[in-house]
Scaffold this active site. Structure first.
Site, PDB file in Angstrom:
ATOM      1  N   ASP A  11     151.666  87.937 -41.726  1.00  0.00           N
ATOM      2  CA  ASP A  11     151.213  88.590 -40.514  1.00  0.00           C
ATOM      3  C   ASP A  11     152.283  88.301 -39.456  1.00  0.00           C
ATOM      4  OD1 ASP A  11     149.300  89.698 -38.552  1.00  0.00           O
ATOM      5  OD2 ASP A  11     149.174  87.612 -37.884  1.00  0.00           O
ATOM      6  N   ASP A  13     152.000  88.627 -35.537  1.00  0.00           N
ATOM      7  CA  ASP A  13     151.544  87.991 -34.299  1.00  0.00           C
ATOM      8  C   ASP A  13     150.588  86.840 -34.587  1.00  0.00           C
ATOM      9  OD1 ASP A  13     152.980  89.935 -32.775  1.00  0.00           O
ATOM     10  OD2 ASP A  13     151.357  91.354 -33.162  1.00  0.00           O
TER      11      ASP A  13
END
Length: 171
Positions: A11, A13
């Site tokens: 991922d 952020d």
């Protein structure tokens, strides 16, 4: 896992970089602790790397594709090139197949990297990352941040205290 996976998908952020909501400004990018070392070690081991990221700011009209691309380019300046970037630009209400917790981003990343989802690890900071990995048949590793809900930690099959610790649990 008893050996390193074929690929690790991150991922963006809250996992690779600090979460700045709806960030389209590359000058606001700062790495999470351990990101350089973790990504570097995986690459040394020959593990393919990719990024899977919901970017609903595009669908909400708060971000442009150009802003997201500029942030992603900054991430690659700091961490090196990733084998694939899979982004969901849709608004959460759009009902698309790609937005995490659905498996679309993970499956697309696996196809782009030519790896089997069952030989892939997804590292993220929230339950949607874990759920997307599971739905795609990949192995999820949750690296909690202060915004991670306690219930997400409790139901994750694998939790690492930070990115560096995630390396130890994925083989």
């Amino acid at each position: 896992m008893d050996q390193y996976p074929q690929a690790v998908l991150f991922d963006r952020d809250g996992t690779l970089i600090r979460d700045v909501p709806y960030n389209g400004d590359p000058t606001r990018v700062s790495l999470m602790p351990g990101a350089v070392e973790t990504v570097g070690e995986l690459r040394k081991l020959g593990v393919r790397t990719g990024v899977v990221s919901n970017q609903s700011g595009i669908g909400r009209g708060l971000l442009s594709w150009e802003g997201v691309a500029a942030v992603n380019a900054r991430v690659e300046e700091l961490l090196g090139r990733f084998g694939t970037w899979q982004l969901c630009p849709h608004h959460p209400d759009d009902g698309c197949a790609c937005r995490k917790p659905r498996p679309g981003l993970v499956l697309a990343a696996c196809a782009a990297l030519n790896v089997d989802p069952s030989q892939t690890v997804v590292i993220g900071d929230i339950g949607a990352d874990v759920d997307a990995a599971r739905a795609a048949g990949a192995f999820p590793v949750l690296v909690p941040t202060p915004r991670t809900l306690r219930a997400e930690v409790d139901r994750a099959p694998c939790v690492a205290k930070d990115l560096a610790s995630a390396l130890a649990v994925i083989r």
